[in-house]
Write an enzyme that holds these catalytic residues in place. Structure first.
Site, short mmCIF file in Angstrom:
data_model
loop_
_atom_site.label_atom_id
_atom_site.label_comp_id
_atom_site.label_asym_id
_atom_site.label_seq_id
_atom_site.Cartn_x
_atom_site.Cartn_y
_atom_site.Cartn_z
N GLU A 94 -14.85 3.33 2.46
CA GLU A 94 -14.69 3.35 1.00
C GLU A 94 -13.37 2.74 0.55
OE1 GLU A 94 -17.60 6.67 1.89
OE2 GLU A 94 -15.69 5.99 2.73
N PRO A 127 1.75 -0.62 -2.28
CA PRO A 127 1.19 0.38 -1.38
C PRO A 127 0.73 -0.30 -0.10
CG PRO A 127 0.38 0.71 -3.61
CD PRO A 127 1.10 -0.60 -3.61
N ARG A 182 -28.07 11.88 -9.98
CA ARG A 182 -29.10 11.94 -8.95
C ARG A 182 -30.41 12.45 -9.55
NH1 ARG A 182 -29.57 16.27 -3.97
NH2 ARG A 182 -31.15 15.17 -2.77
N HIS A 236 -18.99 17.68 -1.92
CA HIS A 236 -19.53 16.42 -2.43
C HIS A 236 -19.67 16.40 -3.95
CE1 HIS A 236 -20.19 15.55 1.71
NE2 HIS A 236 -20.92 14.47 1.49
N HIS A 244 14.82 -4.31 -0.87
CA HIS A 244 14.62 -4.32 0.57
C HIS A 244 15.05 -5.67 1.14
CE1 HIS A 244 11.93 -1.32 -1.13
NE2 HIS A 244 11.90 -0.72 0.04
N HIS A 265 16.58 -1.73 6.08
CA HIS A 265 15.21 -1.85 5.55
C HIS A 265 15.18 -1.78 4.02
CE1 HIS A 265 10.91 -1.07 4.97
NE2 HIS A 265 11.28 -0.11 4.14
#
Length: 690
Positions: free
Chosen positions: A412, A116, A522, A475, A27, A262
Site C-alpha cells: 500500500e 520523508p 461494501r 479493518h 545538511h 550530517h
C-alpha cells in the site's frame, strides 16, 4: 580526473558549505560527499534543458535523500535553470525557491516533493513505470518520442524505510530498465555509524530483487568509474539498476566521515579551511569559478541543442506521420485530458436496484476508462474486492507495458508513492490506486505528500465504515476519514448512491492540483430521491425541499439513506430537512449564503443540526450540534448487527432527533451559528489580515 572535474567538484562542495552555513540550517554532509556523482551525472550523462524544465523527453533526476537538497539547487543553478545565485543565498528562507526540502511546485527543475526518506525512491519507480507505458503508446519505428532515463539519489536512511523495499521489489518484478538509483553509501546516519543499525548486504539484497548492481569504490574522486557505472546502468534495459557509490560524508571538512557533518552547518572556521584545502579564497562566499561557469555553459548549450533536435523531429516527422499520436502527446504534456462532456456518466433514479457504492464505482470507472485513455491504475491485491479492474485492458507486465491495469501487490505505501511518481512524470497521466479505506493508515506517508506536492492522485477506497462487518475493528476505518479531512489540499468524497458516486468521480477528477479520496461502501445502498451528479459540485445540499425545518439531519455515504428514512418517520411530528454532505472540502468552497441556506432554517433561523456518520465524530462539531457516530473502535459481526449495536438505525435516529428538538426548544441560547463565522484569513491562506 581532469582539472576541470576537480575544480567543479570542489567548487560544488564549497558552495554547499556556504549555502547551509548562511542559512544556519541544513545538511552539508551529503552534498559535499555526493558532489562528484552529481557533477558526473550532469556533465556527462543527464539529458536536460534548463531553458525548458518541462521538456517531455528530459531525463528525470530525483533526490530521495531530500535533506541534501543544497546539492540539487546548486546543480540546477549550474544547469541553467531559473534559479539565480541569490536564491542559493536565501536557502531555507520564507518565500525562496530553495526550501529546506525539494518541492516540485516551488523550484524549477525539481521533479517531486521529497524529504520523508524513501519517497523519492518510490516516486522514481512510478516515473519509470510511466515511461515504460508511454513508450508503448507514443513511440513509433521512425520516431522515439520517449527514450529518457529516471535517476534517483538515495542514502542509507532511504534504504532502511519500508516504502523503499516495497517499491524496489515492485520495480525488480516488472524489470523497469529505465530506472537508475544511485546509493550514497557513506555509512553514516544521524545517530552515528550504520554499524549500529544497518549492516545488511545491500548489493545482495538488490540482486535478490532482480536489479542490476554496480559498485564504485572510490566515489570521492573517481569520475571515470562513476561515469562508467552510470553508463552501464543506463544501458541495462531489462532490469532496474542500483549504483552503489562509496563516499565520505562531508568530504573536505575536518569532521568528514562523522555524524556531526550530517545535519548541521560546519561553522565558518571549518569552511575557510575547506576552501583553502580546495584552492579557493577562504574569505569569499558563493563563488563560482569562471572556468566552472564556462564548462557548464558548454554542457547546457549541448543539451539545449539535443532538445531542439527533439522538438524539430516531433513537430515535423512525428506530427505529419502520426497526427493522432501527436495529439495525444500534446494532451499528455499539457494535462488537458479531461472530457468536456460528462454525459456518459451513469445516472440513476429512485427505485433502481440497491447497489454498494464500490459496485457503482466499478460501473463509473469503466465509463471513465473509455473516455480518458490516460487513466491508469490498480489495486493492492484487492482488485476483485475494490472492483477497480479496467475490463477492456490488460495488466502492465514485464516486457509489455501497453496495458492500463497495475498489479501493485500487497504494497500500500509503495503503491501510493508510485502513483505520485506516475502523476509527476506527465501532467496528462491520471493515476488511481485502490485498497480498503483502513489501509490509508499504511500509505499515509505517501498520500500526505500527494497533498503537499499538489499531485492529483485518485484514491479509490472501499469498505469505508463499520459496515464492512465481520473483519472487525482492525479493518473498520473509523478514524481515517477525519484524518484525511484534516489534511490540507485533500478532497474526500463519501457518496450515498449511484448519482453521487458518478458525481464524486467527476468532481474528484476536476481537482487538478489535489488528491481525492472516494470512500465506498461494501453494503448495498438504495438510489435516493433528490440526489444528482452535479449536486456533488456543491459538496453538500438538501435532498428534500423543507424550507422551514425544526431539525436538520445531515449525513454522508451509507448513512444518508438512514436519515432519509428517519425523516419519513418523523413526518407530521418534526419538520426535517435532509442534507447530504458528500464532500466537506467542496462545501467549504461555497459562499456563506449558500452554506447558510443548507444548514440554517427559514430566513437564517438557527435550528438544531444532528449528524449521522458510522465513523469517528471528530470534526462534525463544526456542522452539527449533536452527533451520532463512533466514539470507540468497532466490533466484529454482521453489518446489520453492528449498525444496531452502535445506534445506526432508523429507530435510534428518530429517537435522538426528538430528543435534540426537545432539548433545544428549551435551550435556545445553546444554539450557535455553526456556519456563519468571521473570515480571519486572506485568500484562503493562513495569514491574519493586517
Amino acid at each position: 580526473m581532469s582539472d576541470i572535474d576537480t575544480l567543479a567538484i570542489n567548487n560544488i562542495r564549497c558552495l554547499a558549505a556556504d549555502v547551509v552555513q548562511t542559512a544556519d540550517s541544513g545538511h552539508p554532509g551529503m552534498p559535499m560527499g555526493m558532489a562528484p556523482v552529481a557533477h558526473t551525472l550532469f556533465s556527462r550523462v543527464l539529458n536536460f534543458d534548463g531553458k525548458d524544465p518541462k521538456w517531455f523527453n528530459r531525463d528525470r533526476w530525483l533526490l530521495s535523500n531530500g535533506h541534501g537538497c543544497a546539492l540539487q539547487y546548486i546543480m540546477l543553478h549550474l544547469g541553467g535553470y531559473d534559479l539565480p545565485l541569490d536564491e542559493l543565498k536565501r536557502f531555507r528562507q520564507v518565500g525562496s525557491k530553495t526550501p529546506g526540502h525539494p518541492e516540485c511546485h516551488v523550484t524549477p527543475g525539481v521533479e517531486v516533493t521529497t524529504g520523508p526518506l524513501g519517497q523519492g525512491f518510490a516516486n522514481a519507480v512510478g516515473m519509470a513505470l510511466a515511461q515504460e507505458h508511454l513508450k508503448t503508446v507514443l513511440n513509433t519505428p521512425e520516431v522515439s518520442v520517449i527514450d529518457n532515463t529516471i535517476y534517483a539519489f538515495c542514502g542509507d536512511g532511504c534504504l532502511m524505510e519500508g516504502v523503499t523495499s516495497e517499491a524496489a521489489s515492485f520495480a525488480g518484478h516488472l524489470g523497469l530498465g529505465s530506472l537508475v538509483v544511485v546509493y550514497d553509501d557513506n555509512k553514516i546516519t544521524i545517530d552515528g555509524s550504520t554499524d549500529v543499525t544497518f549492516t545488511e548486504n545491500v548489493q545482495k539484497r538488490f540482486e535478490s530483487y532482480d536489479w542490476h548492481v554496480v559498485v564504485v569504490e572510490r566515489g570521492n574522486e573517481d569520475v571515470e568509474s562513476l561515469h562508467k557505472a552510470l553508463e552501464s546502468a543506463k544501458s541495462t534495459k531489462d532490469k532496474p539498476s542500483l549504483v552503489i557509490v562509496k563516499t565520505t560524508i562531508g568530504f573536505g571538512s575536518k569532521i568528514q566521515g562523522t555524524a556531526k557533518v550530517h545535519g548541521a552547518p560546519l561553522g565558518w572556521a571549518d569552511i575557510e579551511a575547506v576552501k583553502s584545502k580546495f584552492g579557493f579564497d577562504p574569505k569569499e562566499k558563493f563563488v563560482i569559478d569562471q572556468k566552472v561557469q564556462d564548462f557548464y555553459k558548454q554542457v547546457n548549450d549541448k543539451n539545449h541543442k539535443v532538445k531542439q533536435e527533439w522538438d524539430e523531429k516531433i513537430n515535423t516527422t512525428y506530427k505529419n506521420q502520426y497526427p493522432e499520436k501527436y495529439a495525444l502527446l500534446q494532451k499528455l504534456t499539457s494535462g488537458d485530458v479531461l472530457p468536456k462532456d460528462w454525459s456518459f456518466l451513469p445516472s440513476f433514479k429512485p427505485g433502481d436496484d440497491a447497489v454498494a457504492t464500490r459496485k457503482l464505482s466499478q460501473q463509473v470507472l469503466q465509463k471513465l476508462a473509455a473516455a480518458i485513455p490516460e487513466l491508469i491504475g490498480g489495486s493492492a491485491d484487492l482488485a476483485a474486492s475494490n472492483l477497480t479492474w479496467i475490463e477492456k485492458s490488460k495488466a502492465m507486465d514485464k516486457g509489455d507495458f501497453s496495458g492500463r491495469n497495475i498489479n501493485f501487490g500487497i504494497r500500500e505505501h509503495g503503491m501510493a508513492a508510485i502513483c505520485n511518481g506516475l502523476s509527476a512524470y506527465a501532467p496528462g497521466i491520471i493515476p488511481f490506486c485502490a485498497t480498503f479505506l483502513n489501509f490509508v493508515g499504511y500509505m499515509a506517508g505517501a498520500s500526505r505528500l500527494s497533498s503537499v506536492s499538489e499531485v492529483p492522485v485518485l484514491y479509490v477506497m472501499t469498505h469505508d465504515s463499520i459496515g464492512l462487518g465481520e473483519d472487525g475493528p482492525t479493518h473498520q476505518p473509523i478514524e481515517i476519514v477525519p484524518m484525511v479531512r484534516a489534511t490540507p489540499n485533500s478532497f474526500l468524497f463519501r457518496p450515498a448512491d449511484g448519482n453521487e458516486t458518478s458525481g464524486a468521480y467527476k468532481y474528484a477528477l476536476l481537482q487538478r492540483k489535489s488528491p481525492s479520496y472516494l470512500c465506498l461502501s461494501r453494503q448495498n445502498l438504495p438510489q435516493l430521491e433528490g440526489t444528482s451528479i452535479d449536486a456533488v459540485a456543491k459538496g453538500g445540499y438538501a435532498l428534500n425541499d423543507e424550507q422551514d425545518p425544526e431539525l436538520i439531519l445531515v449525513a454522508t455515504g451509507s448513512e444518508v439513506s438512514l436519515i432519509v428514512d428517519a425523516a419519513k418517520q418523523l413526518k407530521g411530528e418534526v419538520r426535517v430537512r435532509v442534507v447530504s454532505l458528500v464532500c466537506w472540502e467542496l462545501f467549504e468552497k461555497q459562499s456563506q449564503d449558500y452554506k447558510l441556506s443548507v444548514l440554517n432554517g427559514k430566513d437564517g433561523k438557527i435550528v438544531p443540526v444532528l449528524s449521522v456518520e458510522a465513523l469517528s465524530v471528530s470534526g462534525w462539531d463544526k456542522y452539527s450540534h449533536v452527533q451520532i457516530g463512533m466514539r470507540t473502535f468497532g466490533a466484529s459481526g454482521p453489518a446489520k448487527d453492528l449498525f444496531k449495536k452502535f445506534g445506526f438505525t432508523t429507530e435510534n435516529v428518530v429517537k435522538r432527533s426528538k430528543q435534540v428538538v426537545e432539548f433545544y426548544s428549551k435551550n435556545q441560547n445553546a444554539l450557535g451559528n455553526l456556519v456563519l463565522k468571521p473570515n480571519l484569513y486572506d485568500d484562503d491562506e493562513n495569514v491574519v489580515p493586517k
